[in-house]
Each structure stands twice: as structure tokens, then as C-alpha cells.
Design an enzyme around this catalytic site. Sequence first.
Site, short mmCIF file in Angstrom:
data_model
loop_
_atom_site.label_atom_id
_atom_site.label_comp_id
_atom_site.label_asym_id
_atom_site.label_seq_id
_atom_site.Cartn_x
_atom_site.Cartn_y
_atom_site.Cartn_z
N GLU A 175 0.85 -1.20 0.00
CA GLU A 175 0.00 0.00 0.00
C GLU A 175 0.88 1.25 0.00
O GLU A 175 2.10 1.15 0.20
CB GLU A 175 -0.95 0.00 1.21
CG GLU A 175 -2.05 -1.05 1.07
CD GLU A 175 -2.96 -1.17 2.28
OE1 GLU A 175 -2.86 -0.34 3.20
OE2 GLU A 175 -3.77 -2.10 2.31
N ARG B 117 -0.59 8.83 1.76
CA ARG B 117 -1.97 9.28 1.56
C ARG B 117 -2.16 10.79 1.52
O ARG B 117 -2.97 11.29 0.75
CB ARG B 117 -2.78 8.77 2.73
CG ARG B 117 -3.68 7.70 2.32
CD ARG B 117 -4.32 7.09 3.49
NE ARG B 117 -4.30 5.66 3.24
CZ ARG B 117 -4.78 4.79 4.06
NH1 ARG B 117 -5.29 5.15 5.20
NH2 ARG B 117 -4.74 3.52 3.74
N ARG C 294 -1.06 8.96 9.08
CA ARG C 294 -0.90 7.53 9.35
C ARG C 294 -0.48 6.77 8.08
O ARG C 294 -1.04 6.98 7.00
CB ARG C 294 -2.22 6.95 9.86
CG ARG C 294 -2.20 5.46 10.05
CD ARG C 294 -3.53 4.98 10.57
NE ARG C 294 -4.59 5.16 9.61
CZ ARG C 294 -5.06 4.19 8.83
NH1 ARG C 294 -4.59 2.97 8.88
NH2 ARG C 294 -6.05 4.45 7.99
P1 FAD Z 1 -13.68 0.76 16.11
O1 FAD Z 1 -13.39 -0.48 15.38
O2 FAD Z 1 -14.25 1.88 15.33
O3 FAD Z 1 -14.69 0.40 17.28
C1 FAD Z 1 -15.33 1.41 18.00
C2 FAD Z 1 -16.29 0.76 18.97
O4 FAD Z 1 -16.69 1.74 19.92
C3 FAD Z 1 -17.57 0.23 18.36
O5 FAD Z 1 -17.89 -0.99 18.96
C4 FAD Z 1 -18.62 1.28 18.76
O6 FAD Z 1 -19.93 0.78 18.92
C5 FAD Z 1 -18.08 1.69 20.11
N1 FAD Z 1 -18.53 3.01 20.55
C6 FAD Z 1 -18.24 4.21 20.02
N2 FAD Z 1 -18.84 5.18 20.71
C7 FAD Z 1 -19.53 4.58 21.70
C8 FAD Z 1 -20.37 5.04 22.74
N3 FAD Z 1 -20.67 6.34 22.90
N4 FAD Z 1 -20.92 4.13 23.58
C9 FAD Z 1 -20.68 2.81 23.43
N5 FAD Z 1 -19.89 2.31 22.46
C10 FAD Z 1 -19.33 3.19 21.61
N6 FAD Z 1 -6.93 0.20 9.13
C11 FAD Z 1 -5.96 -0.68 8.83
O7 FAD Z 1 -4.99 -0.85 9.59
N7 FAD Z 1 -6.03 -1.43 7.69
C12 FAD Z 1 -7.07 -1.31 6.81
O8 FAD Z 1 -7.12 -2.02 5.81
C13 FAD Z 1 -8.08 -0.36 7.08
N8 FAD Z 1 -9.11 -0.18 6.23
C14 FAD Z 1 -10.11 0.65 6.59
C15 FAD Z 1 -11.22 0.78 5.73
C16 FAD Z 1 -12.29 1.55 6.10
C17 FAD Z 1 -13.47 1.69 5.18
C18 FAD Z 1 -12.27 2.24 7.35
C19 FAD Z 1 -13.44 3.08 7.77
C20 FAD Z 1 -11.17 2.15 8.17
C21 FAD Z 1 -10.08 1.36 7.80
N9 FAD Z 1 -8.98 1.24 8.62
C22 FAD Z 1 -7.99 0.36 8.29
C23 FAD Z 1 -8.92 1.91 9.91
C24 FAD Z 1 -9.27 0.89 11.01
O9 FAD Z 1 -10.29 0.05 10.56
C25 FAD Z 1 -9.72 1.56 12.28
O10 FAD Z 1 -8.87 2.62 12.61
C26 FAD Z 1 -9.71 0.59 13.45
O11 FAD Z 1 -10.45 -0.55 13.11
C27 FAD Z 1 -10.29 1.24 14.68
O12 FAD Z 1 -10.48 0.27 15.67
P2 FAD Z 1 -10.95 0.70 17.10
O13 FAD Z 1 -11.03 -0.55 17.90
O14 FAD Z 1 -10.13 1.80 17.60
O15 FAD Z 1 -12.42 1.31 16.88
C1 SIN Z 2 -7.21 0.67 2.49
O1 SIN Z 2 -7.48 -0.51 2.31
O2 SIN Z 2 -6.87 1.44 1.62
C2 SIN Z 2 -7.32 1.20 3.88
C3 SIN Z 2 -6.09 0.91 4.59
C4 SIN Z 2 -5.99 1.77 5.80
O3 SIN Z 2 -6.81 2.66 6.03
O4 SIN Z 2 -5.04 1.55 6.54
#
Ligand code: FAD
Ligand code: SIN
Length: 533
Positions: free
Chosen positions: A116, A292, A388
Site C-alpha cells: 500500500e 496518503r 498515518r
Molecule cells: P472501532 O473499530 O471503530 O470500534 C469502536 C467501537 O466503539 C464500536 O464498537 C462502537 O460501537 C463503540 N462506541 C463508540 N462510541 C460509543 C459510545 N458512545 N458508547 C458505546 N460504544 C461506543 N486500518 C488498517 O490498519 N487497515 C485497513 O485495511 C483499514 N481499512 C479501513 C477501511 C475503512 C473503510 C475504514 C473506515 C477504516 C479502515 N482502517 C484500516 C482503519 C481501522 O479500521 C480503524 O482505525 C480501526 O479498526 C479502529 O479500531 P478501534 O477498535 O479503535 O475502533
Molecule cells: C485501504 O485498504 O486502503 C485502507 C487501509 C488503511 O486505512 O489503513
Amino acid sequence: MKQSDVLVIGAGVAGLSFAIRLAEKRPDLSITVLTKTHDSESNTSYAQGGVAAVWNSRMDDYQKHIDDTLDAGDGICDASVVEIVVKEGPQRVKEMIEWGARFDKDNTGDYDLGREGGHSENRILHFKDITGWEIQRTLNERANQLSNIEVLEQYFTIDIITQHHLGRNVTRLTPGVECYGAYVFNKQSREIETFLAKVTVLATGGAGQVYKNTTNPVIATGDGISMLYRAKGRVANMEFMQFHPTSLYNPAGENPSFLISEAVRGMGGILKTTDGQEFMQKYDPRQSLAPRDIVARAIDNEMKLHGDDFEFLDCTHIPEHQFINHFPNIYEKCKSIGIDPMKEMIPVVPACHYTCGGIMTDAFGRTSISRLYAAGECTYTGLHGANRLASNSLLEGLVLGERVFQAVLESIDSIPLQTSIPAWDAEGTTEPKEMVMLTQSLKELKEIMSSYVGIVRTDARLKRALDRLHLLYRETELLYNTTIISPQLCELRNLITIGYLITKAAQMRKESRGLHYNTDHPEKFPYQEVTFL
Ligand code: FAD
Ligand code: SIN
């Protein structure tokens, strides 16, 4: 009143991987995990490209991954945190595999490592183009097997509880602020419940929904960052909102915008203008695979130069079987809106994707409030700096989830449960009369942020945004203080706080760096952290 040893707010990769480790090590501890919708609705579930980790020691090494991360972060990563995450990452990924996560292999039986933007080697482990779904599935299944983890769905956390709720005056300078749990809106009963815990972990994800176009699901409203800010905790570097260069341009409009993974460019996809010309060579020698911030700004610039609504990603030269095998979900999505990526170029547009700033923590997820930890996208650990590196986020969630586990394990037995906490006081509030006040304010907020605090900023735009945000803030606080609480109202309130934090931090940073680009200050200065004291 509900009591547990540990309260985890958020059931994505950071929250659940932490909870599982602690539950396995300490079956005597009770762990409550809250999610505001259902257990699979998270940013984690949407992740496409994969997890970055040094896997193939013949081609890759830690130093290369460290250098790529530092380079993408544009001079302001915390090098010690980068080293920790890169070096501990492969072990955390191995554990995910042991827990049951499947990653694709090539025909020799080795893991198929994708590439990537900003990576100098192939090091992205992935499951097709739905890696996040696979990780979330694995974590949900494992958590469900552990009897000391209770995952509560449809529980919306309103605020964390500190001495402020015991009637004391807490300011950002008050020493020894402690967290005792949280007030939570039970969406089924519509009651506000008090959750008490010795230790609370914020793992609430990012805040992409503050912009009109975002790849983030609708849960990404920055609740944890706003809660911590209201509780007078330290938040940093919020100006660095990452725009992914390539979300699918869909004239019908959709929320969230569908992502076209960077891994597609890793397989050879080439960015082109609407008249079919390559343009990335004008911006960076790495062309379509530059980091990015550079690619998103380049697309934004080309759109402005040509007056286009989108630019193109050309994949027509990639062998069909290769594309469909790696990206079945993207292929199907494009087909569903009438585009065959093997025959036509894909229209793409940048969309808000990742919150690089957030709750300030140390390398063990400790926040500035005691008994309160944070992990995942809601934090600023220093890993991402000003931008990032792709696929470093799932990795950070796994590594910091484990490090918060270490820190909690060490401290939990000496922390008493604080039980004399008053119930939520809803006196003097009435049912909201018109929901349009909320929906319209949300639209206005997104409009302000997208028009004035997007990929390219100016001093005048930032000032205008702040003036408008102040008005929205005052109106929403009035509603909050006089009407019965709903998750929609709380989310609006949180997003306005996020909008303020991004804009104010952008105004304070008088330079251009990484994801923050201000045409009135195009140069880079020696680094200063923008924190809110
Ligand atoms: P999240 O997975 O967002 O979880 C948040 C949790 O908090 C959820 O369960 C939600 O319900 C809960 N929550 C939030 N607010 C409250 C509240 N007020 N009360 C109770 N619960 C609450 N990253 C990579 O490294 N590789 C990738 O390929 C990649 N692709 C991506 C593609 C997309 C489309 C997106 C959107 C993101 C991508 N990312 C990728 C980024 C990555 O997915 C996220 O940064 C990461 O998964 C965040 O994980 P987290 O556990 O911090 O939060
Ligand atoms: C992607 O698949 O392009 C998302 C990867 C990332 O947000 O880290």
C-alpha cells in the site's frame, strides 16, 4: 447500578483484543464491553487492505517499516512508539491467527503480502478485501466463549464519571482526576444507567462522521474523544484528519462512502484525470503509491484545476482473475453501480477516513486521567504523527490493546471500586419537540467542516468555521440542557466538540505538515505539539 472490575467502551479491534487477553489471564475479573449499536458495527469491520507487519524477513525488516512510518508521519511521530508497534506487531498478528483469523496465502502456501501507499515492501496481511470483517468475526467469537466477558449491545455511553459528578470542581489543571465508570443510555429501555468499574478503557474509534464524505461508518462520531475532553483530559493533534485518496464516487451519494482500497493501487491501479492522463508524477516520485496525504491533496488539486467531481483509478490493465480474487467485494460494489472495473476506469474522490489525533496516551494507553486507559483510533499515541501509514491502524489496535492489558494487569488489584456515585440527573428536561433541530444542525456541521476545514485550509476559512461552530455549540448545549437525552443529541454534541478540536488545532498550527495544509502557512516549522490544556 452495574458494577464490574473493568468497563471497556468499544468492541472493535482495540477494545475486544484487550478484553480477551485480560479475561483469559484473569478469569476472576468481570469485564463489561459496551457497543453503541451491534457487536459488528465498527470501523474495524470495514477495514479492507489489511494489517501491516514485517513478515518476510528475507525481503523486509523492522527498520524499513519504522522508516516508512516515520516518513509518512512527516517528522512528528514518537520514534519510541513507532519502534514498539513495529517490533511487537508481528507477534500480535500471529496471536490473531492462533485465535482463528484467516489471512490469504499465495500458491506456495506463504502469506500473500500486499503493498500500500508509503510502504517500501510488501507487508500487508489481508483476507481478500474484507480483512476487518474477518478480524471482527474472530474477536467476537472468541469474546463470546469467555464467560467473564459480557458484551452489551445498544448501550450508548454518554459521559465518563469523575470527581466532577461528586460535586467537585474539575478543571484541566486539577491534579489527580480519576474515572469511576460511565453513564450509559440503554437504547432498549431508554433509561440512563450507571456503570461502575475499577478501570475504564476507551476504545471508541474515530470521528470521520464530522465530514460530509467519509468512509467511516455512522458510529464514528468521536464520542470517546469528546467525553474525555469534557472530563478535562488531554487531547492532541486533532488537526490531522486523514482523507483517503480513493473512495468510490457515487452520484447517488451514500453514507459511508465506499472505499476503494489502497491495495488496488498496490496491485498496479493508476490514478488518471477524467481525460485519461496520469498526473501523480507531477506530485511525488512514488506516484500513485505515495503516502496518503500527498495523493489525496494531488487528487483534490486536479479536481479543482479541471473542475471535476472525481478523478479516475485505472485498473483495466490488471489481469481479471487477479483483481477479482483479491478484491471480490470492491469488484461487486463497482458492478452494482454499473461500473465494470476490468473494462472501465473507477471514478474516485478523497473522503475523510482516519482520525490521527485524539486522546493523549503513553505507550501503555494511560491517559491523563487515572483509572482511565484508551486504545485504538480514539487515541494519539505518537505512532501516526501528522499522517498515518496505511494499514498501521489495525496493528496499533492490536499492539496497544495488549499493552493496556499489561498495564491494567499490574494495577487492578490495588484499585478500589468507588460506589458512592449519584444516579444521572434528568430533572427539568422535557421530550424534544422537533428532531429537525438535530438533523439540520448535523448537516450544517458537516457542511462547515467540509467547506472550510478539509484537505486544504486557509486562515480565513478556519476563522469562519470557528465562528459558525460556536453558534452550533450554543444552540446544541441549550437543547442538551433542556431536553431528554437521546443518542442522536449526544452524537451531535460530540461531533461539534470534534469539529471545534480539529478547527482550533488547525488554527493553532501555523505551518503545513502531513495532513494539515494551510496555504497561508505553506512552510514547515520545528515541531510543536498542539494539545488542549
Ligand atoms: P472501532 O473499530 O471503530 O470500534 C469502536 C467501537 O466503539 C464500536 O464498537 C462502537 O460501537 C463503540 N462506541 C463508540 N462510541 C460509543 C459510545 N458512545 N458508547 C458505546 N460504544 C461506543 N486500518 C488498517 O490498519 N487497515 C485497513 O485495511 C483499514 N481499512 C479501513 C477501511 C475503512 C473503510 C475504514 C473506515 C477504516 C479502515 N482502517 C484500516 C482503519 C481501522 O479500521 C480503524 O482505525 C480501526 O479498526 C479502529 O479500531 P478501534 O477498535 O479503535 O475502533
Ligand atoms: C485501504 O485498504 O486502503 C485502507 C487501509 C488503511 O486505512 O489503513
